[in-house]
Design an enzyme around this catalytic site. Structure first.
Site, PDB file in Angstrom:
ATOM      1  N   VAL A   1      54.741  45.545  60.529  1.00 24.05           N
ATOM      2  CA  VAL A   1      53.812  45.784  61.643  1.00 24.05           C
ATOM      3  C   VAL A   1      52.598  46.635  61.255  1.00 24.05           C
ATOM      4  CG1 VAL A   1      55.242  47.684  62.510  1.00 24.05           C
ATOM      5  CG2 VAL A   1      53.699  46.538  64.050  1.00 24.05           C
TER       6      VAL A   1
ATOM      7  N   VAL B   1      54.581  49.876  52.638  1.00 22.93           N
ATOM      8  CA  VAL B   1      55.989  49.466  52.576  1.00 22.93           C
ATOM      9  C   VAL B   1      56.866  50.639  52.980  1.00 22.93           C
ATOM     10  CG1 VAL B   1      55.527  47.747  50.780  1.00 22.93           C
ATOM     11  CG2 VAL B   1      56.238  50.049  50.114  1.00 22.93           C
TER      12      VAL B   1
ATOM     13  N   SER C   1      48.654  57.728  61.099  1.00 22.07           N
ATOM     14  CA  SER C   1      49.306  57.930  62.401  1.00 22.07           C
ATOM     15  C   SER C   1      48.602  57.143  63.500  1.00 22.07           C
ATOM     16  CB  SER C   1      49.300  59.403  62.798  1.00 22.07           C
ATOM     17  OG  SER C   1      49.876  59.523  64.089  1.00 22.07           O
ATOM     18  N   GLY C   2      49.386  56.761  64.479  1.00 16.28           N
ATOM     19  CA  GLY C   2      48.825  56.070  65.633  1.00 16.28           C
ATOM     20  C   GLY C   2      49.587  54.801  65.976  1.00 16.28           C
TER      21      GLY C   2
ATOM     22  N   LYS D   1      50.948  64.800  57.352  1.00 19.16           N
ATOM     23  CA  LYS D   1      51.469  63.741  58.230  1.00 19.16           C
ATOM     24  C   LYS D   1      52.901  64.067  58.674  1.00 19.16           C
ATOM     25  CE  LYS D   1      52.109  60.111  60.617  1.00 19.16           C
ATOM     26  NZ  LYS D   1      53.014  59.074  60.356  1.00 19.16           N
TER      27      LYS D   1
ATOM     28  N   HIS E   1      52.676  66.690  61.262  1.00 19.13           N
ATOM     29  CA  HIS E   1      52.184  66.025  62.474  1.00 19.13           C
ATOM     30  C   HIS E   1      53.374  65.421  63.225  1.00 19.13           C
ATOM     31  CE1 HIS E   1      51.390  62.158  64.431  1.00 19.13           C
ATOM     32  NE2 HIS E   1      50.207  62.627  64.799  1.00 19.13           N
ATOM     33  N   ASN E   2      54.228  64.704  62.497  1.00 22.41           N
ATOM     34  CA  ASN E   2      55.375  64.073  63.143  1.00 22.41           C
ATOM     35  C   ASN E   2      56.355  65.108  63.693  1.00 22.41           C
ATOM     36  OD1 ASN E   2      54.147  61.801  62.103  1.00 22.41           O
ATOM     37  ND2 ASN E   2      56.056  60.806  61.542  1.00 22.41           N
TER      38      ASN E   2
ATOM     39  N   GLU F   1      55.027  66.250  66.836  1.00 27.16           N
ATOM     40  CA  GLU F   1      55.281  65.155  67.805  1.00 27.16           C
ATOM     41  C   GLU F   1      56.722  65.258  68.369  1.00 27.16           C
ATOM     42  OE1 GLU F   1      54.174  61.286  66.042  1.00 27.16           O
ATOM     43  OE2 GLU F   1      56.112  60.564  66.703  1.00 27.16           O
TER      44      GLU F   1
END
Ligand code: NDP
Length: 468
Positions: free
Chosen positions: A12, A73, A127-128, A182, A185-186, A189
């Protein structure tokens, strides 16, 4: 004609990122381990400047030199497998960008192993989600400046644009710096999502109002200081009806999944001794949620020991709003402080104002207040924690009574609010000049001769605490 860029991994994220690159005027060579997915993807987008490659050799040959190749991947062994097959085909000066959720230490190792070959290696946090990948993600690259010079234009063109038009991407530091940002960031989140879930739970239990009504409350908060992507989609999720009109969310099993980046954040924090209790509480909360059968059984045998409620129901929604904003700021403060400490430990030289700036759009933790966080960090670089920077010091202070009320009310009602509680505890511990760690030191020295320092003179001391 050779392609401007190559992309490997057409699940995706890879598909959407390839389409994003293509939509910015690039010809994109694409490759996937399972060839049928490559062919299917390109066939579904006829007329686009996408070049399907069946082999890695064909893929590498099809890209303009010096090559720019993005990997999308699965993190871990898949990245090692792809890098292992790709590197012998590349030339000095080519750049590999790993866009997956890779552990920062893995990027450090891969980058180090390629230094002698002259092939550049970058870890690029993306991210996003799929929409971000397609229309503009927040990008968190780390790697050598020479590689950044090669990919800057490409990454700036595909990145999200902040309200002031700035692309949400900047070279954050060497090696694994981008992946580390990152990951944190997560982690942030995880913390904010847990706070949101606890807000829903507390309002539902204390005020007894419907899921739909709570959805409207979240919707209204979008016009306040809470304005953010996660609050926006909470209103959408709470407002979504099942086929019979009942709220779908009430039929979703209460077991939270995880892909591990919250755990990585906590592991990273533990490894350098940085406190991130709200992120830790969020990871633990997901773990506890997964023990559904045990919880159901325990709910029939464990007493609650409830206390009379002191919650003011009239003003509870406002109290909750203030507490949520306060706790969210404390969570961002923990995340940024972790990055600050990691930066010092690893010589990443992270610019935290730039980090906050590229979180302003495209990513999951984007929020209206990030613009002010970025400005505050830029204008007050001497402050060691966001909680000390104005206007956030005052904003948090003004809302602390609400945070305390929310924790007290939930405790009285027996509602678990680990993220709210840990945010408050972090704040209280951080503002306490003298903590009882002296007792810990005394005990350590008593049972293990670990020594202690004194407040009244320098040096290390040991006491024979137990005398015959
Ligand atoms: P997945 O993480 O599910 O990875 C699937 C892709 O990896 C497929 O292209 C698959 O190829 C390939 N792959 C797996 N093992 C190998 C291997 N041994 N050799 C070669 N290729 C292999 O895809 P996503 O698109 O969800 O995510 C891609 C990356 O982006 C991940 O690191 C993810 O953590 C990160 N990410 C994901 C987000 C999301 O919302 N999904 C958001 C942000 C980052 P094949 O088709 O042949 O199986």
């Amino acid at each position: 004609m050779t392609s401007d860029v190559g992309l490997i991994g057409l699940a995706v994220m890879g598909q959407n990122l390839a389409l994003n690159m293509e939509s910015r005027g690039n010809t994109v060579s694409v490759f996937n381990r399972t060839t049928s997915k490559t062919m299917d993807f390109v066939e579904r987008h006829p007329g686009n400047n996408l070049k399907a490659c069946r082999t890695l050799e064909e893929f590498v040959d099809s890209i303009k030199s010096p090559r720019r190749i993005m990997l999308m991947v699965q993190a871990g062994r898949a990245v090692d497998a792809v890098v292992g097959q790709l590197v012998p085909l590349l030339d000095e000066g080519d750049t590999i960008m790993d866009g997956g959720n890779t552990y920062y230490e893995d990027t450090e190792k891969r980058a180090a192993s390629l230094v002698d070959s002259g092939i550049h290696y970058m870890g690029v946090g993306v991210s996003g989600g799929e929409l971000g990948a397609r229309f503009g993600p927040s990008l968190m690259p780390g790697g050598p400046p020479a590689a950044w010079a090669m990919v800057k234009d490409l990454l700036e063109s595909i990145a999200a644009k902040a309200p002031d038009g700035e692309p949400c991407v900047a070279l954050l530091g060497p090696g694994g710096a981008g992946n580390a940002v990152k990951t944190v960031h997560n982690g942030c989140e995880y913390g904010v999502m847990q706070l949101i879930a606890e807000t829903y739970h507390s309002i539902r239990r204390i005020l007894g109002i419907s899921t739909n009504e709570i959805g409207h409350i979240f919707e209204s908060w979008q016009n306040t200081e809470l304005s953010s992507y996660l609050v926006e989609i909470t209103a959408i999720v709470l407002g979504h009806s099942d086929e019979d009109g009942e709220p779908l969310v009430e039929r979703i099993l209460d077991q939270a999944g995880a892909k591990g980046t919250g755990k990585w954040t906590v592991e990273m924090a533990l490894s350098i001794g940085a406190p991130v209790p709200t992120i830790g509480a969020a990871v633990d909360a997901r773990n506890i949620s997964s023990t559904k059968e045990e919880r159901v059984a325990a709910s029939t045998v464990l007493d609650a020991g409830l206390l009379p409620s002191t919650a003011d129901e009239e003003s509870y929604v406002t109290t909750m709003q203030e507490a949520l904003y306060c706790a969210i700021l404390i969570t961002y403060a923990q995340a940024l402080s972790l990055l600050d400490k990691l930066s010092a430990e690893r010589n990443y030289n992270l610019d935290l104002a730039a980090v906050a700036s590229l979180w302003r759009a495209g990513c999951i933790i984007r929020a209206g207040f990030l613009d002010d966080i970025s400005k505050a960090l830029q204008e007050q670089p001497d402050k060691s924690n966001l909680l000390l920077c104005e206007p956030f010091r005052t904003e948090v202070a003004n809302r602390l009574p609400s945070l305390r009320k929310v924790v007290i009310a939930a405790t009285q009602h027996g509602i678990p609010v680990p993220a709210f509680t840990s945010a408050l505890q972090y704040y209280d511990a951080y503002r306490t000049a003298t903590l009882p760690a002296n007792i810990i030191q005394g005990l350590r020295d008593c049972f293990g001769a670990h020594t202690y320092k004194r407040t009244d003179r320098p040096g290390s001391f040991h006491t024979e605490w137990i005398t015959e």
